[in-house]
Design a protein around this motif. Structure first.
Motif, short mmCIF file in Angstrom:
data_model
loop_
_atom_site.label_atom_id
_atom_site.label_comp_id
_atom_site.label_asym_id
_atom_site.label_seq_id
_atom_site.Cartn_x
_atom_site.Cartn_y
_atom_site.Cartn_z
N ILE A 6 0.83 -1.20 0.00
CA ILE A 6 0.00 0.00 0.00
C ILE A 6 0.86 1.25 0.00
O ILE A 6 0.50 2.26 -0.60
CB ILE A 6 -0.98 -0.03 1.20
CG1 ILE A 6 -1.99 1.13 1.12
CG2 ILE A 6 -0.23 0.07 2.51
CD1 ILE A 6 -3.01 0.96 0.06
N TRP A 7 2.04 1.20 0.63
CA TRP A 7 2.93 2.37 0.67
C TRP A 7 3.50 2.68 -0.71
O TRP A 7 3.67 3.85 -1.06
CB TRP A 7 4.05 2.16 1.70
CG TRP A 7 3.48 2.11 3.09
CD1 TRP A 7 3.37 1.01 3.89
CD2 TRP A 7 2.91 3.20 3.81
NE1 TRP A 7 2.77 1.34 5.05
CE2 TRP A 7 2.47 2.70 5.05
CE3 TRP A 7 2.71 4.55 3.53
CZ2 TRP A 7 1.87 3.49 6.00
CZ3 TRP A 7 2.10 5.34 4.49
CH2 TRP A 7 1.68 4.81 5.71
N HIS A 8 3.76 1.67 -1.48
CA HIS A 8 4.24 1.90 -2.84
C HIS A 8 3.17 2.63 -3.66
O HIS A 8 3.48 3.57 -4.41
CB HIS A 8 4.59 0.59 -3.53
CG HIS A 8 5.83 -0.06 -2.99
ND1 HIS A 8 5.77 -1.20 -2.23
CD2 HIS A 8 7.14 0.28 -3.08
CE1 HIS A 8 6.99 -1.55 -1.88
NE2 HIS A 8 7.85 -0.67 -2.38
N TRP A 9 1.92 2.19 -3.54
CA TRP A 9 0.83 2.81 -4.28
C TRP A 9 0.61 4.26 -3.84
O TRP A 9 0.32 5.13 -4.66
CB TRP A 9 -0.46 2.01 -4.13
CG TRP A 9 -0.43 0.75 -4.94
CD1 TRP A 9 -0.38 -0.51 -4.47
CD2 TRP A 9 -0.41 0.65 -6.36
NE1 TRP A 9 -0.35 -1.41 -5.51
CE2 TRP A 9 -0.36 -0.72 -6.69
CE3 TRP A 9 -0.42 1.58 -7.40
CZ2 TRP A 9 -0.33 -1.17 -8.00
CZ3 TRP A 9 -0.40 1.12 -8.70
CH2 TRP A 9 -0.35 -0.24 -8.99
N ILE A 10 0.74 4.52 -2.53
CA ILE A 10 0.58 5.89 -2.04
C ILE A 10 1.65 6.80 -2.62
O ILE A 10 1.38 7.93 -3.05
CB ILE A 10 0.59 5.91 -0.49
CG1 ILE A 10 -0.69 5.24 0.04
CG2 ILE A 10 0.72 7.33 0.05
CD1 ILE A 10 -0.71 5.03 1.54
N VAL A 11 2.88 6.32 -2.66
CA VAL A 11 3.97 7.12 -3.23
C VAL A 11 3.74 7.35 -4.72
O VAL A 11 3.92 8.48 -5.22
CB VAL A 11 5.34 6.43 -2.98
CG1 VAL A 11 6.44 7.11 -3.75
CG2 VAL A 11 5.65 6.41 -1.49
N VAL A 12 3.31 6.34 -5.45
CA VAL A 12 3.06 6.49 -6.89
C VAL A 12 1.94 7.50 -7.13
O VAL A 12 2.05 8.37 -8.00
CB VAL A 12 2.72 5.12 -7.52
CG1 VAL A 12 2.18 5.28 -8.93
CG2 VAL A 12 3.94 4.22 -7.52
N ILE A 13 0.86 7.41 -6.37
CA ILE A 13 -0.25 8.35 -6.53
C ILE A 13 0.18 9.77 -6.19
O ILE A 13 -0.18 10.73 -6.88
CB ILE A 13 -1.45 7.90 -5.68
CG1 ILE A 13 -2.05 6.62 -6.27
CG2 ILE A 13 -2.51 8.99 -5.59
CD1 ILE A 13 -3.10 5.97 -5.41
N ALA A 14 0.99 9.93 -5.15
CA ALA A 14 1.48 11.26 -4.77
C ALA A 14 2.35 11.86 -5.88
O ALA A 14 2.23 13.05 -6.21
CB ALA A 14 2.26 11.18 -3.46
N VAL A 15 3.21 11.06 -6.48
CA VAL A 15 4.07 11.55 -7.56
C VAL A 15 3.22 11.94 -8.77
O VAL A 15 3.46 12.98 -9.40
CB VAL A 15 5.14 10.48 -7.93
CG1 VAL A 15 5.85 10.85 -9.20
CG2 VAL A 15 6.12 10.30 -6.79
N VAL A 16 2.23 11.13 -9.11
CA VAL A 16 1.36 11.45 -10.25
C VAL A 16 0.62 12.75 -9.99
O VAL A 16 0.51 13.60 -10.89
CB VAL A 16 0.39 10.27 -10.52
CG1 VAL A 16 -0.71 10.67 -11.47
CG2 VAL A 16 1.15 9.07 -11.06
N LEU A 17 0.09 12.92 -8.79
CA LEU A 17 -0.61 14.16 -8.46
C LEU A 17 0.32 15.36 -8.51
O LEU A 17 -0.07 16.45 -8.96
CB LEU A 17 -1.26 14.06 -7.08
CG LEU A 17 -2.53 13.21 -7.01
CD1 LEU A 17 -3.01 13.09 -5.57
CD2 LEU A 17 -3.61 13.80 -7.88
N LEU A 18 1.55 15.21 -8.08
CA LEU A 18 2.51 16.31 -8.14
C LEU A 18 2.87 16.67 -9.58
O LEU A 18 3.02 17.83 -9.92
CB LEU A 18 3.77 15.97 -7.35
CG LEU A 18 3.64 15.99 -5.83
CD1 LEU A 18 4.92 15.48 -5.17
CD2 LEU A 18 3.31 17.40 -5.34
N LEU A 19 3.02 15.65 -10.42
CA LEU A 19 3.42 15.92 -11.80
C LEU A 19 2.28 16.53 -12.62
O LEU A 19 2.48 17.48 -13.37
CB LEU A 19 3.89 14.62 -12.47
CG LEU A 19 5.24 14.07 -11.99
CD1 LEU A 19 5.51 12.74 -12.67
CD2 LEU A 19 6.35 15.06 -12.28
N PHE A 20 1.10 15.96 -12.49
CA PHE A 20 0.00 16.39 -13.35
C PHE A 20 -0.94 17.37 -12.68
O PHE A 20 -1.64 18.11 -13.36
CB PHE A 20 -0.79 15.16 -13.84
CG PHE A 20 0.03 14.25 -14.70
CD1 PHE A 20 0.38 14.63 -15.98
CD2 PHE A 20 0.44 13.02 -14.23
CE1 PHE A 20 1.12 13.79 -16.78
CE2 PHE A 20 1.18 12.18 -15.02
CZ PHE A 20 1.53 12.57 -16.30
#
Length: 78
Positions: A6-20
């Protein structure tokens, strides 16, 4: 190690939100929804036109030949 926690998914979602950003993602989802609606409408239009097919025209092979035969058939103009 093979699956993401779940921590991997949270980090991926956070990065996507920051980029886009939140606005770009919602705009993208709106565009996808409009594309799906247009596709469904096109499919319904195709079904409506397929229902309105013209009757098949048949050639009568037993019809008598016409009496007005052409005299220039087979001749060569010189």
């Amino acid at each position: 190690m093979g699956s993401l926690s779940i921590w991997h998914w949270i980090v991926v979602i956070a990065v996507v939100l920051l980029l886009f950003g939140r606005g770009k993602i919602s705009d993208l989802m709106g565009d996808v929804a409009q594309g799906i609606k247009a596709f469904k409408k096109g499919m319904q239009d195709d079904e409506k036109t397929a229902d309105k097919t013209e009757p098949v025209k048949a050639i009568d092979h037993n019809a008598a030949p016409s009496s007005a035969a052409r005299s220039d058939v087979g001749s060569k103009a010189v």
